[in-house]
Scaffold this motif. Sequence first.
Motif, short mmCIF file in Angstrom:
data_model
loop_
_atom_site.label_atom_id
_atom_site.label_comp_id
_atom_site.label_asym_id
_atom_site.label_seq_id
_atom_site.Cartn_x
_atom_site.Cartn_y
_atom_site.Cartn_z
N GLU A 1 -19.55 -51.01 -7.46
CA GLU A 1 -18.18 -50.50 -7.38
C GLU A 1 -17.99 -49.53 -6.20
O GLU A 1 -16.93 -49.52 -5.57
CB GLU A 1 -17.78 -49.83 -8.69
CG GLU A 1 -17.76 -50.78 -9.89
CD GLU A 1 -16.74 -51.90 -9.76
OE1 GLU A 1 -15.82 -51.79 -8.93
OE2 GLU A 1 -16.87 -52.91 -10.48
N PHE A 2 -19.01 -48.72 -5.90
CA PHE A 2 -18.84 -47.83 -4.76
C PHE A 2 -18.80 -48.62 -3.46
O PHE A 2 -18.20 -48.17 -2.47
CB PHE A 2 -19.96 -46.78 -4.71
CG PHE A 2 -19.78 -45.78 -3.61
CD1 PHE A 2 -18.70 -44.90 -3.62
CD2 PHE A 2 -20.67 -45.71 -2.54
CE1 PHE A 2 -18.51 -43.98 -2.59
CE2 PHE A 2 -20.49 -44.79 -1.52
CZ PHE A 2 -19.41 -43.93 -1.55
N PHE A 3 -19.40 -49.82 -3.44
CA PHE A 3 -19.29 -50.62 -2.22
C PHE A 3 -17.84 -51.07 -1.99
O PHE A 3 -17.44 -51.30 -0.85
CB PHE A 3 -20.22 -51.83 -2.26
CG PHE A 3 -20.43 -52.44 -0.90
CD1 PHE A 3 -21.25 -51.82 0.04
CD2 PHE A 3 -19.80 -53.62 -0.53
CE1 PHE A 3 -21.43 -52.36 1.31
CE2 PHE A 3 -19.98 -54.17 0.73
CZ PHE A 3 -20.79 -53.54 1.65
N HIS A 4 -17.05 -51.19 -3.05
CA HIS A 4 -15.62 -51.45 -2.86
C HIS A 4 -14.96 -50.28 -2.14
O HIS A 4 -14.04 -50.47 -1.33
CB HIS A 4 -14.94 -51.70 -4.20
CG HIS A 4 -15.29 -53.02 -4.82
ND1 HIS A 4 -15.25 -54.21 -4.13
CD2 HIS A 4 -15.71 -53.33 -6.08
CE1 HIS A 4 -15.61 -55.20 -4.93
NE2 HIS A 4 -15.90 -54.69 -6.11
N ALA A 5 -15.41 -49.07 -2.43
CA ALA A 5 -14.88 -47.91 -1.70
C ALA A 5 -15.32 -47.95 -0.24
O ALA A 5 -14.56 -47.56 0.66
CB ALA A 5 -15.36 -46.62 -2.37
N VAL A 6 -16.54 -48.41 0.01
CA VAL A 6 -17.01 -48.59 1.39
C VAL A 6 -16.15 -49.62 2.10
O VAL A 6 -15.72 -49.42 3.24
CB VAL A 6 -18.50 -49.01 1.39
CG1 VAL A 6 -18.94 -49.42 2.80
CG2 VAL A 6 -19.37 -47.87 0.88
N GLN A 7 -15.87 -50.74 1.43
CA GLN A 7 -15.00 -51.76 2.03
C GLN A 7 -13.64 -51.16 2.39
O GLN A 7 -13.10 -51.41 3.48
CB GLN A 7 -14.80 -52.92 1.05
CG GLN A 7 -16.05 -53.71 0.74
CD GLN A 7 -15.88 -54.57 -0.51
OE1 GLN A 7 -14.90 -54.44 -1.25
NE2 GLN A 7 -16.85 -55.43 -0.76
N ASP B 1 -8.38 -55.50 2.17
CA ASP B 1 -7.70 -56.72 1.74
C ASP B 1 -8.39 -57.99 2.22
O ASP B 1 -7.75 -58.95 2.64
CB ASP B 1 -6.25 -56.70 2.25
CG ASP B 1 -6.16 -56.69 3.78
OD1 ASP B 1 -7.19 -56.39 4.42
OD2 ASP B 1 -5.07 -56.98 4.31
N LEU B 2 -9.70 -58.05 2.12
CA LEU B 2 -10.44 -59.22 2.61
C LEU B 2 -10.42 -60.38 1.62
O LEU B 2 -10.88 -61.47 1.94
CB LEU B 2 -11.88 -58.83 2.92
CG LEU B 2 -12.07 -57.89 4.11
CD1 LEU B 2 -13.53 -57.52 4.26
CD2 LEU B 2 -11.54 -58.53 5.39
N GLY B 3 -9.92 -60.17 0.41
CA GLY B 3 -9.87 -61.24 -0.58
C GLY B 3 -11.04 -61.16 -1.54
O GLY B 3 -12.02 -60.46 -1.32
N ALA C 1 -21.22 -55.63 10.72
CA ALA C 1 -20.32 -56.11 11.77
C ALA C 1 -19.07 -56.75 11.18
O ALA C 1 -17.98 -56.61 11.73
CB ALA C 1 -21.06 -57.10 12.66
N LEU C 2 -19.22 -57.48 10.07
CA LEU C 2 -18.07 -58.10 9.42
C LEU C 2 -17.01 -57.06 9.07
O LEU C 2 -15.82 -57.25 9.35
CB LEU C 2 -18.53 -58.84 8.16
CG LEU C 2 -17.45 -59.35 7.21
CD1 LEU C 2 -16.59 -60.40 7.88
CD2 LEU C 2 -18.08 -59.92 5.94
N LEU C 3 -17.43 -55.95 8.48
CA LEU C 3 -16.46 -54.91 8.10
C LEU C 3 -15.92 -54.19 9.33
O LEU C 3 -14.73 -53.86 9.39
CB LEU C 3 -17.10 -53.92 7.13
CG LEU C 3 -17.48 -54.49 5.76
CD1 LEU C 3 -17.94 -53.38 4.83
CD2 LEU C 3 -16.32 -55.25 5.13
N LEU D 1 -13.58 -63.43 10.93
CA LEU D 1 -14.28 -62.21 11.32
C LEU D 1 -15.78 -62.46 11.44
O LEU D 1 -16.43 -62.06 12.41
CB LEU D 1 -14.03 -61.10 10.31
CG LEU D 1 -12.57 -60.69 10.10
CD1 LEU D 1 -12.46 -59.70 8.94
CD2 LEU D 1 -11.98 -60.10 11.37
N LEU D 2 -16.34 -63.14 10.43
CA LEU D 2 -17.77 -63.42 10.46
C LEU D 2 -18.11 -64.35 11.61
O LEU D 2 -19.11 -64.15 12.32
CB LEU D 2 -18.21 -64.03 9.13
CG LEU D 2 -19.70 -64.33 8.99
CD1 LEU D 2 -20.53 -63.07 9.18
CD2 LEU D 2 -19.99 -64.98 7.64
#
Length: 526
Positions: free
Chosen positions: A184-190, A196-198, A268-270, A284-285
């Motif tokens: 869940e914290f990785f969602h905060a990182v995103q 809004d990457l889907g 790199a993707l983010l 992006l990728l």
Amino acid sequence: MTPGVPTLLLLLAGAGTPRGLPHEREAVQKRVAESGRPTSPGAQAPRYEPGDTVESVVSPGGRFRIHFTRQGTHAVPPADADGSGVPDFVELVGRTYERVATFYVDLGFRLPPDDTNPAGDDGGDGRFDVYLVDFAGIGDGAFRQETCLEGVTRCTGFMLQENDFTGYNYPSDAEAVEILASHEFFHAVQAAYRPDLGGVASEGTAVWATERFEPALDDLEHFTRGYMLTPDSTLVLDPAGPGVTFIYGAGLFFQFVGERYGDGALVALLEESVRQPEARWPVLLDTCLRRDFASSFDAAFAQFATWNLGTGPRATPGFGYARGEGYAPVAKTAAEFPTTLDRVRVAAAASRIFEVPGGASFVGASYEPEPGIDPATVHLVVAAVTDDAVLRVATVDGPDALRAQVAADDATRVMVAVVDGRMEGLGRYGRLCIAVTGQAASCAPLHATDAGTDAGTDAGTPDAGADAGTPDAGTVDAGRPVDPIDDPRTPSDDGSCQAAGGPLSGALVALLLGGGLRARRRSRAR
């Protein structure tokens, strides 16, 4: 909760309260902005009761503020073995989130920005806030986005986490908190990049992040079945309704990206999502793979589909995933010799997999796209396998004729995969033929003495798993990761690409209801 998804199916599938699709995230953001955090009486559930005394402590590293209560429904376990005055469970949460944050920083990811909000509720300061609340068994954690500081990027929010895990089937509080904190914290990182990457990219990379943080946590292993049951479903569109299991299973693709290209490809993707705020995640990728790895989304997806032939009992040292034995086997369609199918449909970023008996000297296959179809991103993979190993693999890529063969006298089965590596588009059709030497079929292999192509390299030889030619040449390839998974490559500081180096099928419903898909994370004990 994803609209139209019965709670029971989400619990059985291990999905709980997924972040879902972009419009859901926006709706949550609006509600949070209007109703406030769980300390507000008007906040959406779960929230503290009006009579609860809510305390907070700062985590050891100073990055997090943990909010909790000692009374009522949302009370944390009272044990305080060290006599610090702070419940042990709260201290465990603080330590774990610090470990997770440090790990992500070391991989090259940015952390959520300061959320100081003088005009509103920021939890008391600019630290990232974690609220321990009772989810009543319908979930166990969620990131809630609040404000974006730069248009649709650099967004802030807070975490909700289950207060005691009573009634959940985690083996320990420590493992539960590790899974929740890392995912869940990785969602905060995103959200610190672009939120809004889907669903596929959001949940898939979060599942990868948990696996990367602690491989012993078996979240990814449980979720792989959600993808491997339907490899013919497109990876580049979010499924509707109960297909939510697929977006968690898509973590397997991002696990492949991390093993094949290194952690820097995910960083790199983010980073690229900020530079191209309107672009879809496959674009992006693809941008980063072309720029930094002499590869592409198409080439990566073709190799991903090949690796998926060697999972579960067929995991083979030197072939594919480092821990493939823990992943679900890929679904395939049984066929006999000779097989000719006039209209085999393959969706973008998907594969159709068939399995025929082994034992013949050679097994050959061909795939002819229908007239007018550009074959440039179509691939044909033929693999000789036993029940517990991948012996050899032959791969051919468009736009040339898609025809391949493998020696199969020592194989118990031969798997044939038609792979489409496009980033978008409707399904495409073609004619598939599978036959053995001597059969009256257009794809029948040459006799062994006349065979002009290498049918593959034994997986046990020193060269098994090494690419022939360039990394994505499409020649015989057992798919060895470029680096061990426990030896990550760290991107340089500037974070650029250059620096980073419908409804469920009846079978799936039956599987879920029968307990075939083990549900630990976000699941309720039964």
